[in-house]
Design an enzyme around this catalytic site. Structure first.
Site, PDB file in Angstrom:
ATOM      1  N   SER A  90      39.838  30.419  40.183  1.00  0.00           N
ATOM      2  CA  SER A  90      41.052  30.539  39.403  1.00  0.00           C
ATOM      3  C   SER A  90      42.301  30.776  40.258  1.00  0.00           C
ATOM      4  O   SER A  90      43.417  30.693  39.758  1.00  0.00           O
ATOM      5  CB  SER A  90      40.907  31.684  38.399  1.00  0.00           C
ATOM      6  OG  SER A  90      40.701  32.922  39.057  1.00  0.00           O
ATOM      7  N   LYS A 100      49.187  36.270  42.767  1.00  0.00           N
ATOM      8  CA  LYS A 100      48.609  35.558  41.619  1.00  0.00           C
ATOM      9  C   LYS A 100      49.100  36.205  40.321  1.00  0.00           C
ATOM     10  O   LYS A 100      49.163  37.435  40.220  1.00  0.00           O
ATOM     11  CB  LYS A 100      47.090  35.625  41.711  1.00  0.00           C
ATOM     12  CG  LYS A 100      46.328  34.810  40.682  1.00  0.00           C
ATOM     13  CD  LYS A 100      44.827  34.900  40.983  1.00  0.00           C
ATOM     14  CE  LYS A 100      43.978  34.197  39.952  1.00  0.00           C
ATOM     15  NZ  LYS A 100      42.528  34.332  40.271  1.00  0.00           N
ATOM     16  N   SER A 126      36.538  32.606  42.785  1.00  0.00           N
ATOM     17  CA  SER A 126      37.953  32.272  42.592  1.00  0.00           C
ATOM     18  C   SER A 126      38.847  32.440  43.812  1.00  0.00           C
ATOM     19  O   SER A 126      40.019  32.063  43.763  1.00  0.00           O
ATOM     20  CB  SER A 126      38.527  33.099  41.431  1.00  0.00           C
ATOM     21  OG  SER A 126      37.945  32.706  40.216  1.00  0.00           O
TER      22      SER A 126
END
Length: 491
Positions: free
Chosen positions: A175, A100, A199
């Site tokens: 997220s 990420k 997330s």
């Protein structure tokens, strides 16, 4: 008498090359991929090339991977295939993964979805990146995240919107939405993500994959590129973790990610497996609060998961869990007040209107706290953790929803502050609440509803990730890997 002739020994036949797993290389699990590379059934270069080809085929439509590391990955794969590297392979030797974009990746920007932060260059790898590389994993790309990783929907002015591979009309979550979309679509065997309010678990649900939000302190975290340290409670409520297509891959990634790093003062050297509970494990199917608007498909998915656990030897009872509403409000008050005090002014200067709408929705759900109120909130956190730990003495595992509504549209939280409030309070209450408790929680897909995946949460006591993953594996054994149906659709 003529001397006896000694029979010549037959020359040993050259051993056949080990057989690789069935199906396209990009569909193999991380466990299968690592084993095939170790056995010499396939090279790391072949595996990485297959995943890069898959990325080129599907990512243009999804926008899940926003930094292409193909050249770097191929060099790493060639190095992994060298004789010296093969002598002492790590658990993920030669296995392609994604990271990420909000985790420091040495030499690369860490903008966290914000154009104004493109000049922030990571001087070193974050602990989770370092641990994955030490285990031999090969990073093929960095995945998308919303601005400041602060929304449950993955869109930003820097890279744009990430789509869900099941259906572009529903969100991929956030997220870690880029991570979830990528691994579901077959880009990388494992996707790194993180979770401060859902997330990891929300994108796992949306994209039909598995994950674990570990206990706080299980996986070390640190970004050297950050200008300041994170406030204490934000750190204590956040966790790094993996998303993958199977529970077995999640378990393997958790083991690798959990290695010590001295840069995280909260890292805990806890064993990955604890003592097995006596007798059949009792599972609490969480009663849903009366004020929640629950879709029938969620009730059906929870009942299906409970039935699968019962058939696997668990004993499931529907019971009320300790004060889920109070836990959620404690999470919301703490994270909001820390952000308002230390970050809000700077964040609002460099973020989009969509971000402002979504943030104001979360902020509108919180109480404004003075110093005494802040102290009471942090004390309440301790009381909540204690209550849940005592609950786990009777019920070692809790079965709960991820969301209680069908997966919404890709920018739903930016419709209005009221809609953002509704999503976090009504729909995702059982997700965000778990962060303030710091408990481990796995998500595993259970079913498709109207062609879209539904996952459930398995929650356990501190540092008992093994119990959550065992229960998730029991469900997966009966459901199978839902992403196979996605791949049949995508081709």
């Amino acid at each position: 008498m003529a001397p006896k002739k000694t029979a010549k020994k037959a020359a040993p036949r050259p051993s056949a090359k080990p057989r690789p797993p069935k199906g396209p290389v990009w569909q193999w699990s991380a466990v299968e991929t690592a084993a095939a590379i170790r056995a010499g059934a396939v090279s790391s270069v072949e595996v990485v090339e297959a995943h890069l080809a898959r990325m080129r085929a599907v990512n243009p439509k999804l926008n899940a991977v926003v930094v292409d590391l193909s050249d770097e990955a191929l060099k790493a794969a060639k190095a992994a295939d060298s004789a010296a590297a093969r002598r002492n392979p790590g658990l993920l030797h030669g296995v392609p993964i994604t990271i990420k974009e909000n985790a420091d990746y040495a030499g690369r920007p860490n903008p966290n979805g914000v154009p104004a932060q493109m000049s922030i260059i990571a001087p070193s790898d974050a602990p989770v990146v370092r641990n994955l590389k030490k285990a031999g994993a090969i990073v093929i790309g960095l995945t998308n995240t919303p601005e400041f990783s602060f929304r449950g929907f993955t869109d930003n002015p820097l890279h744009g919107l990430t789509l869900n591979p099941w259906d572009p009309e529903i969100t991929c979550g956030g997220s870690s939405g880029g991570a979830g979309s990528a691994v579901a679509a077959g880009i990388g065997t494992i996707a790194h993500g993180n979770d401060i309010g859902g997330s990891l678990r929300w994108p796992a649900h949306c994209n039909g994959v598995a994950t674990i939000k570990p206990t706080q302190g299980r996986i070390p975290a640190y970004n050297e590129s950050a200008a300041t340290e994170r406030p204490m409670l934000a750190h204590l409520m956040s966790a790094q973790g993996p998303l993958a297509r199977s529970v077995g891959d999640v378990r393997l990634a958790l083991e690798v990610m959990s290695a010590r790093d001295p840069r995280d003062p909260w890292w805990v050297p806890a064993p990955l497996a604890g003592p097995k509970p006596k007798g059949p494990i009792k599972v609490a199917l969480a009663k849903l609060p009366d004020d929640m608007d629950v879709d029938p498909s969620v009730h059906a998915a929870l009942r299906t998961a409970a039935d699968h656990l019962e058939r696997s030897g668990y004993r499931v009872s529907e019971v009320e869990v300790p004060d889920i509403n109070g836990v959620w409000h404690t999470w919301c008050d703490i994270i909001t007040n820390e952000t308002v005090t230390l970050q809000e002014t700077a964040m609002l200067k460099v973020t989009s209107e969509d971000f402002h709408i979504a943030w104001n929705g979360i902020k509108g759900s919180a109480n404004t706290l003075d110093l005494a109120g802040w102290m009471r909130a942090t004390a309440a956190r301790n009381s909540h953790i204690r209550a849940w730990q005592l609950f786990f003495e009777q019920y070692p595992v809790v079965l709960a929803p991820t969301t209680v509504k069908p997966t919404p549209g890709p920018r739903e939280d930016a419709i209005s502050g009221e809609r953002a409030q509704e999503i976090f309070w009504n729909d995702l209450r059982f997700v965000s609440a778990i962060n303030v408790l710091g408990l481990p929680s796995a998500v595993v897909p259970v079913a498709l509803h109207a062609g879209k995946p539904i996952g459930v949460q398995l929650i356990a006591g501190r540092y008992r990730e093994d119990l959550t993953l065992d229960a998730a594996a029991a469900i997966e054994k009966r459901v199978g890997m839902l992403v196979r149906q996605l791949w049949d659709r995508m081709g």
